[in-house]
Design an enzyme around this catalytic site. Sequence first.
Site, PDB file in Angstrom:
ATOM      1  N   SER A   1       0.858  -1.181   0.000  1.00  0.00           N
ATOM      2  CA  SER A   1       0.000   0.000   0.000  1.00  0.00           C
ATOM      3  C   SER A   1       0.893   1.229   0.000  1.00  0.00           C
ATOM      4  CB  SER A   1      -0.896   0.011   1.243  1.00  0.00           C
ATOM      5  OG  SER A   1      -1.479   1.282   1.452  1.00  0.00           O
TER       6      SER A   1
ATOM      7  N   TYR B   1      -0.481  -1.535  10.582  1.00  0.00           N
ATOM      8  CA  TYR B   1      -0.726  -1.860   9.178  1.00  0.00           C
ATOM      9  C   TYR B   1       0.407  -1.343   8.296  1.00  0.00           C
ATOM     10  CZ  TYR B   1      -3.074  -1.621   4.595  1.00  0.00           C
ATOM     11  OH  TYR B   1      -3.399  -1.729   3.262  1.00  0.00           O
TER      12      TYR B   1
ATOM     13  N   ALA C   1       3.506  -3.444   8.584  1.00  0.00           N
ATOM     14  CA  ALA C   1       3.394  -4.676   7.795  1.00  0.00           C
ATOM     15  C   ALA C   1       3.601  -4.385   6.317  1.00  0.00           C
ATOM     16  CB  ALA C   1       2.039  -5.327   8.034  1.00  0.00           C
TER      17      ALA C   1
END
Length: 254
Positions: A145, A158, A161
């Site tokens: 992302s 998040y 990760a």
Amino acid sequence: MTATYPDLEGASVFITGGGSGIGAALTDGFLAQGARVAFVQRSDASAFADAMEAKHGNRPLFLPCDVTDIPRLKACVAEAAAAHGPITVMVNNAANDQRHDTLQVDEAFWDWSQAINLKSYFFGCQAVIPGMQAAGGGSIINFSSISYMMGGAGYPAYTAANSGINGLTRSLAREFGPDRIRVNALAPGWVLTQKQKDMWVTEEALAGHLARQCLKEPLVEEDIVGGVLFLASESSRMMTGQALVIDGGVAVTG
């Protein structure tokens, strides 16, 4: 569909989270190429599999699985390979970007977030690599992302990760390149899936994000499919260890 990849016809493809959101668009896209698709999903995706069969005349294999259950994930990889032949395309797509307050995070939440967003990726790769070695090569696409690139606040477990996925991708690309296994990451921007609309999208937040995009249109699931098909196909045969960004021009890289 804007491109056809003949080498994907009949390919054995495995997608995590392939029954909803971006994953559902990926399943649809690979089926349109004539691939044999197996996907795992925690929620019931039987109706989606029915719809895909009606659309393409080619039913995807839906395997119920919580990707944090590593023995079950490995069993699903084995079942998919038994049904469709050795998996030569693996897409680690399943993720959870649950927002959280840094000062309120406990060990249980941290471990849960890493289990979904990073641990499952490693063990998914581990499960498919021997079959790819035996098949003479393959392509792994790990979803990341742009959130970690932009230093996004509100979900540090998040983004940690996501950054880890890049390190994992580069190391696996180096280790298994001699086996003709390519490993790349794909970093989407803010894709307006139904989940995002239900949980995070507000008029103000969307306007602020679009202001940062070079291209002033919201991203939808289908915008990600072309990049994944390219990375899966022989058209990208000499591309590995890379991160492909599809975000409308927020994180301008290079």
